[in-house]
Design an enzyme around this catalytic site. Sequence first.
Site, PDB file in Angstrom:
ATOM      1  N   GLY A   1     102.691  38.560  -9.749  1.00 43.16           N
ATOM      2  CA  GLY A   1     104.113  38.680  -9.420  1.00 43.16           C
ATOM      3  C   GLY A   1     104.615  40.020  -9.911  1.00 43.16           C
ATOM      4  O   GLY A   1     103.949  40.688 -10.710  1.00 43.16           O
TER       5      GLY A   1
ATOM      6  N   GLU B   1      90.948  37.469  -5.708  1.00 40.34           N
ATOM      7  CA  GLU B   1      91.155  37.067  -4.311  1.00 40.34           C
ATOM      8  C   GLU B   1      91.048  38.231  -3.332  1.00 40.34           C
ATOM      9  O   GLU B   1      90.910  38.035  -2.128  1.00 40.34           O
ATOM     10  CB  GLU B   1      92.531  36.385  -4.164  1.00 40.34           C
ATOM     11  CG  GLU B   1      93.758  37.279  -4.295  1.00 40.34           C
ATOM     12  CD  GLU B   1      94.172  37.547  -5.740  1.00 40.34           C
ATOM     13  OE1 GLU B   1      93.350  37.341  -6.651  1.00 40.34           O
ATOM     14  OE2 GLU B   1      95.318  37.989  -5.952  1.00 40.34           O
TER      15      GLU B   1
ATOM     16  N   CYS C   1      96.631  38.031 -12.882  1.00 38.61           N
ATOM     17  CA  CYS C   1      97.559  39.159 -13.063  1.00 38.61           C
ATOM     18  C   CYS C   1      98.808  38.713 -13.848  1.00 38.61           C
ATOM     19  O   CYS C   1      98.693  38.346 -15.003  1.00 38.61           O
ATOM     20  CB  CYS C   1      97.901  39.794 -11.725  1.00 38.61           C
ATOM     21  SG  CYS C   1      98.596  41.427 -11.935  1.00 38.61           S
ATOM     22  N   TYR C   2      99.992  38.690 -13.215  1.00 38.69           N
ATOM     23  CA  TYR C   2     101.170  38.228 -13.952  1.00 38.69           C
ATOM     24  C   TYR C   2     100.914  36.837 -14.540  1.00 38.69           C
ATOM     25  O   TYR C   2     101.323  36.529 -15.664  1.00 38.69           O
ATOM     26  CB  TYR C   2     102.401  38.185 -13.030  1.00 38.69           C
ATOM     27  CG  TYR C   2     103.637  37.646 -13.714  1.00 38.69           C
ATOM     28  CD1 TYR C   2     104.387  38.449 -14.563  1.00 38.69           C
ATOM     29  CD2 TYR C   2     104.042  36.312 -13.539  1.00 38.69           C
ATOM     30  CE1 TYR C   2     105.504  37.950 -15.217  1.00 38.69           C
ATOM     31  CE2 TYR C   2     105.159  35.804 -14.192  1.00 38.69           C
ATOM     32  CZ  TYR C   2     105.888  36.640 -15.023  1.00 38.69           C
ATOM     33  OH  TYR C   2     106.984  36.147 -15.670  1.00 38.69           O
TER      34      TYR C   2
ATOM     35  N   HIS D   1      92.461  40.995  -9.638  1.00 37.83           N
ATOM     36  CA  HIS D   1      92.692  40.078  -8.507  1.00 37.83           C
ATOM     37  C   HIS D   1      91.377  39.646  -7.858  1.00 37.83           C
ATOM     38  O   HIS D   1      90.876  40.338  -6.968  1.00 37.83           O
ATOM     39  CB  HIS D   1      93.582  40.758  -7.463  1.00 37.83           C
ATOM     40  CG  HIS D   1      94.992  40.933  -7.917  1.00 37.83           C
ATOM     41  ND1 HIS D   1      95.949  39.966  -7.757  1.00 37.83           N
ATOM     42  CD2 HIS D   1      95.585  41.945  -8.586  1.00 37.83           C
ATOM     43  CE1 HIS D   1      97.089  40.375  -8.279  1.00 37.83           C
ATOM     44  NE2 HIS D   1      96.892  41.581  -8.792  1.00 37.83           N
TER      45      HIS D   1
ATOM     46  N   LYS E   1      95.206  30.251   9.989  1.00 39.24           N
ATOM     47  CA  LYS E   1      94.722  30.553  11.347  1.00 39.24           C
ATOM     48  C   LYS E   1      93.206  30.351  11.465  1.00 39.24           C
ATOM     49  O   LYS E   1      92.730  29.790  12.444  1.00 39.24           O
ATOM     50  CB  LYS E   1      95.078  32.003  11.688  1.00 39.24           C
ATOM     51  CG  LYS E   1      94.900  32.354  13.137  1.00 39.24           C
ATOM     52  CD  LYS E   1      96.127  31.936  13.892  1.00 39.24           C
ATOM     53  CE  LYS E   1      96.069  32.278  15.355  1.00 39.24           C
ATOM     54  NZ  LYS E   1      97.311  31.913  16.021  1.00 39.24           N
TER      55      LYS E   1
ATOM     56  N   SER F   1     100.817  26.963  25.658  1.00 36.13           N
ATOM     57  CA  SER F   1     100.844  28.325  26.185  1.00 36.13           C
ATOM     58  C   SER F   1      99.443  28.817  26.512  1.00 36.13           C
ATOM     59  O   SER F   1      99.270  29.827  27.178  1.00 36.13           O
ATOM     60  CB  SER F   1     101.460  29.249  25.140  1.00 36.13           C
ATOM     61  OG  SER F   1     100.577  29.362  24.025  1.00 36.13           O
ATOM     62  N   GLY F   2      98.441  28.109  25.993  1.00 31.71           N
ATOM     63  CA  GLY F   2      97.071  28.602  26.167  1.00 31.71           C
ATOM     64  C   GLY F   2      96.652  29.450  24.977  1.00 31.71           C
ATOM     65  O   GLY F   2      95.507  29.867  24.876  1.00 31.71           O
ATOM     66  N   GLY F   3      97.587  29.709  24.038  1.00 34.61           N
ATOM     67  CA  GLY F   3      97.244  30.406  22.796  1.00 34.61           C
ATOM     68  C   GLY F   3      96.443  29.480  21.886  1.00 34.61           C
ATOM     69  O   GLY F   3      96.352  28.272  22.162  1.00 34.61           O
ATOM     70  N   VAL F   4      95.903  30.032  20.804  1.00 41.89           N
ATOM     71  CA  VAL F   4      95.019  29.251  19.936  1.00 41.89           C
ATOM     72  C   VAL F   4      95.733  28.020  19.354  1.00 41.89           C
ATOM     73  O   VAL F   4      95.227  26.901  19.446  1.00 41.89           O
ATOM     74  CB  VAL F   4      94.486  30.130  18.769  1.00 41.89           C
ATOM     75  CG1 VAL F   4      93.581  29.314  17.863  1.00 41.89           C
ATOM     76  CG2 VAL F   4      93.754  31.337  19.307  1.00 41.89           C
ATOM     77  N   ASP F   5      96.916  28.231  18.779  1.00 42.25           N
ATOM     78  CA  ASP F   5      97.567  27.133  18.066  1.00 42.25           C
ATOM     79  C   ASP F   5      97.935  25.971  18.998  1.00 42.25           C
ATOM     80  O   ASP F   5      97.630  24.818  18.699  1.00 42.25           O
ATOM     81  CB  ASP F   5      98.822  27.629  17.327  1.00 42.25           C
ATOM     82  CG  ASP F   5      98.486  28.738  16.344  1.00 42.25           C
ATOM     83  OD1 ASP F   5      97.304  28.848  15.972  1.00 42.25           O
ATOM     84  OD2 ASP F   5      99.389  29.506  15.983  1.00 42.25           O
ATOM     85  N   SER F   6      98.569  26.296  20.124  1.00 43.30           N
ATOM     86  CA  SER F   6      98.986  25.182  20.988  1.00 43.30           C
ATOM     87  C   SER F   6      97.778  24.525  21.638  1.00 43.30           C
ATOM     88  O   SER F   6      97.783  23.314  21.886  1.00 43.30           O
ATOM     89  CB  SER F   6     100.023  25.630  22.026  1.00 43.30           C
ATOM     90  OG  SER F   6      99.473  26.509  22.961  1.00 43.30           O
ATOM     91  N   SER F   7      96.710  25.281  21.888  1.00 41.65           N
ATOM     92  CA  SER F   7      95.512  24.681  22.498  1.00 41.65           C
ATOM     93  C   SER F   7      94.827  23.726  21.526  1.00 41.65           C
ATOM     94  O   SER F   7      94.414  22.625  21.903  1.00 41.65           O
ATOM     95  CB  SER F   7      94.518  25.761  22.910  1.00 41.65           C
ATOM     96  OG  SER F   7      95.091  26.587  23.873  1.00 41.65           O
TER      97      SER F   7
END
Length: 513
Positions: free
Chosen positions: A56, A174, A83-84, A172, A369, A226-232
């Site tokens: 932070g 990560e 870190c913080y 870090h 994602k 829509s044919g996008g990844v999420d809605s598919s």
Amino acid sequence: MEHQHILILDFGGQYNQLIARRVRECSVYCEVRPYNKVTLDDIRADAPAGIIFTGGPNSVYGEGAPSVPKELFELGIPVLGICYGSQLMAYVLGGEVATCITSEYGKTETEYDKDCVLFSADELPKKAVSWMSHTDYIAKMPEGFKKAAQTWNCPVAAMYNEEKKLYAVQFHPEVNHTEHGITMIYNFVRKVCGCSGDWTMGNYAETAIKTVREKVGSGKVLLALSGGVDSSVLAALLSKAVGRQLTCIFVDHGFMRKHEGDEVEAAFADWDINFVRVDAKEQFLGKLRGVSDPEKKRKIIGEEFIRVFEAEAKKIGRVDFLAQGTIYPDVIESGSGDAAVIKSHHNVGGLPDYVDFKEIIEPLRMLFKDEVRRLGTELGLSETLVWRQPFPGPGLAVRIMGEITDEKLEILRDADHIFREEIANAGLDRSINQYFAVLTDNRSVGVMGDFRTYDYTLALRAVETSDFMTAEFSRIPYEVLEVCSRRIVNEVKNINRVVYDITTKPPATIEWE
Ligand code: XMP
């Protein structure tokens, strides 16, 4: 909660999402919560297998600096401070934090104590590079702690109290620049916290299907596909959960890429859902006639989309649930669960106001994602769909400068198709994060055979980015660009010049409109 899980307490660090993604890469479920929205009682009730404090921007001595009660360290739950978060652990437990003479920033040679379980893996050398970004440091460890790492400028780059399972790292782990950082996180969540790694997309699919089925009962579900990844992926999940109780409406505004509308339809042909494709091309083109201002175009398309969707939804009658493809980065960015509804509205351009439904369901809201993509594969969606690049809602309409006409759409579709084909031929389709063609409104003089031409200039755009907030232009080899250019001017009518966009974002955006 059914899975073993890690609670990530967010102190405003820029890498909060990255920590969560790394934990999940270790097949362990985790959630990010703002530090001030979680009480000790919440933690007791939630019983996480471990807690991670993020970094932070504050100093522990700053006025109103984020903190945690000392009792948190006495719950018997392992804690990793980053870190913080490491400074906070030292400070709250009676150690001392001071300001470095010079801030430490960037890749730093670090010496690790291999006796500490975080650094105990065979592949982790005694000396390696870590990513530092701090101004304060732990000057004196609290009682009971041992030093576990150091750098030239940071005497306590890591510390631990094995008995109490408390660990702290100033760097870090990560961030990719920290060599073997993922191993350190793995060691914490799997070895210290004892998580077995029960978070897999196979598991998730099973649980989510069951949960949706129970919630929906015999109700009707509506989804804008829509044919996008999420809605598919969402459509696939819902299909497995409730089958024909689901209706997907795919509004084809006519601004998809070459063959894309048919591909979306074909992708869902064998799924057990009601699939409605609305061919609204003429309607959209009609509304856009004579419009060349980018903002006006977007607004008209957004509004028309709602109108078409609404008309189609009305044919179904009352639906019980509206499904939305909200994913975890949206939830984290909104700061808490509270803003989710606002985001939901935003995601589908205000649909909830127009369609009569009882409740929103968002079965992907806890997924990143890359997890959504893996879930899609798990559910049996094709690689092409699952690895689809982002594509703006208004589609090619914002990749044609000036007024949109049928002719321009055809030119752009053909040119874009060639560009995509050649990028795939060169084996670059997975390493470039987004690439497409833009039809400029510029015309210039050229010569073809013995004839003078006066035709359009096409721009190619290809970017590398991890978050789409900033982007570098992709260093596509000249030979590949040369093939693209040659094929495009030869095979696509009305283009006699091809340029390559070499601006970064910022100052440019990825799309041209
Ligand atoms: P810009 O052009 O702002 O784009 O750098 C960043 C990313 O967002 C995508 N984009 C959109 N996605 N609806 C979307 O779903 C939109 O209206 C939209 N506009 C831009 C863009 O393709 C890039 O990946």
